[in-house]
Scaffold this motif. Structure first.
Motif, PDB file in Angstrom:
ATOM      1  N   MET A   1      26.560 -51.104  83.754  1.00  0.00           N
ATOM      2  CA  MET A   1      25.873 -50.011  84.435  1.00  0.00           C
ATOM      3  C   MET A   1      24.970 -49.230  83.467  1.00  0.00           C
ATOM      4  N   MET A   2      25.354 -49.158  82.174  1.00  0.00           N
ATOM      5  CA  MET A   2      24.558 -48.432  81.190  1.00  0.00           C
ATOM      6  C   MET A   2      23.168 -49.049  81.045  1.00  0.00           C
ATOM      7  N   VAL A   3      23.092 -50.373  81.052  1.00  0.00           N
ATOM      8  CA  VAL A   3      21.790 -51.035  80.942  1.00  0.00           C
ATOM      9  C   VAL A   3      20.925 -50.682  82.144  1.00  0.00           C
ATOM     10  N   ALA A   4      21.496 -50.725  83.331  1.00  0.00           N
ATOM     11  CA  ALA A   4      20.745 -50.376  84.537  1.00  0.00           C
ATOM     12  C   ALA A   4      20.318 -48.917  84.506  1.00  0.00           C
ATOM     13  N   THR A   5      21.190 -48.028  84.018  1.00  0.00           N
ATOM     14  CA  THR A   5      20.854 -46.612  83.921  1.00  0.00           C
ATOM     15  C   THR A   5      19.707 -46.398  82.940  1.00  0.00           C
ATOM     16  N   ASN A   6      19.751 -47.069  81.783  1.00  0.00           N
ATOM     17  CA  ASN A   6      18.657 -46.966  80.813  1.00  0.00           C
ATOM     18  C   ASN A   6      17.357 -47.503  81.395  1.00  0.00           C
ATOM     19  N   LEU A   7      17.429 -48.627  82.100  1.00  0.00           N
ATOM     20  CA  LEU A   7      16.245 -49.197  82.731  1.00  0.00           C
ATOM     21  C   LEU A   7      15.696 -48.244  83.783  1.00  0.00           C
ATOM     22  N   ALA A   8      16.564 -47.698  84.601  1.00  0.00           N
ATOM     23  CA  ALA A   8      16.116 -46.754  85.632  1.00  0.00           C
ATOM     24  C   ALA A   8      15.438 -45.554  84.994  1.00  0.00           C
ATOM     25  N   GLY A   9      16.008 -45.031  83.930  1.00  0.00           N
ATOM     26  CA  GLY A   9      15.408 -43.899  83.245  1.00  0.00           C
ATOM     27  C   GLY A   9      14.032 -44.223  82.699  1.00  0.00           C
ATOM     28  N   ARG A  10      13.891 -45.387  82.075  1.00  0.00           N
ATOM     29  CA  ARG A  10      12.583 -45.796  81.542  1.00  0.00           C
ATOM     30  C   ARG A  10      11.567 -45.958  82.667  1.00  0.00           C
ATOM     31  N   ILE A  11      11.996 -46.595  83.740  1.00  0.00           N
ATOM     32  CA  ILE A  11      11.091 -46.811  84.879  1.00  0.00           C
ATOM     33  C   ILE A  11      10.655 -45.470  85.471  1.00  0.00           C
ATOM     34  N   LEU A  12      11.581 -44.563  85.660  1.00  0.00           N
ATOM     35  CA  LEU A  12      11.247 -43.258  86.239  1.00  0.00           C
ATOM     36  C   LEU A  12      10.319 -42.465  85.317  1.00  0.00           C
ATOM     37  N   LYS A  13      10.531 -42.567  84.014  1.00  0.00           N
ATOM     38  CA  LYS A  13       9.638 -41.897  83.056  1.00  0.00           C
ATOM     39  C   LYS A  13       8.220 -42.449  83.152  1.00  0.00           C
TER      40      LYS A  13
END
Length: 173
Positions: A1-13
């Motif tokens: 889930m951490m990888v998905a959370t990091n990816l989501a954060g990068r995408i949203l940024k």
């Protein structure tokens, strides 16, 4: 889930920075359209207002997650304004070609993001909330386009490539 959370954060940024760039593109085009494409002004003002709302959507999601904005935020603003002024200088057709090329690229990325982030309901909600207006911008601008000719085809390709490059860079810095 951490990888998905990091990816989501990068995408949203990156999406937040991209929306800031879109506001800047429309601001530059609005400035120039006063001289070169007055008939497009009401539409451009509406599109900029949409992009301001999209930027706020991503800003709110970043704040909710405790994330800072993307390092490319001001680069998107400066580049967007220069692009808006430059394409606005060439009039209505160049303005419309710009919207079509940028929105076509952005729409493809947004749709792909909804697949990548399928497990993050909040990210999906933020992304999905802007899709119809982005499609509206694309479709309205496409209706204004005349046959693009060689210049239009080159401009469209260059803008799509530049948009891809900005997204790529934003995801890496």
């Amino acid at each position: 889930m951490m990888v998905a959370t990091n990816l989501a954060g990068r995408i949203l940024k990156v999406n937040h920075a991209g929306e800031h760039g879109a506001v800047s593109i429309y601001s530059g085009q609005i400035f120039m359209a006063r001289f070169t494409a007055k008939l497009l002004l009401p539409e451009l003002l509406t599109f900029r207002a949409h992009e301001e709302n999209h930027r706020a959507t991503f800003h709110n999601e970043l704040r909710r997650r405790g994330l800072k904005r993307c390092k490319s935020y001001w680069l998107c603003a400066a580049g967007g304004y220069v692009l808006g002024i430059g394409t606005g200088l060439f009039g209505a057709n160049a303005i419309s070609l710009t919207t079509v090329a940028v929105e076509r690229t952005v729409l493809r990325h947004l749709r792909h993001q909804t697949e990548l982030l399928a497990d993050d309901a909040d990210a999906i909600s933020a992304i999905s909330s802007i899709l119809s207006e982005e499609q509206e911008h694309h479709d309205a601008a496409e209706n204004h386009n005349r046959t693009p000719g060689v210049f239009g085809q080159m401009l469209s390709s260059a803008l799509a490539g530049a948009t891809e490059s900005v997204i790529w860079l934003g995801m890496r810095i």
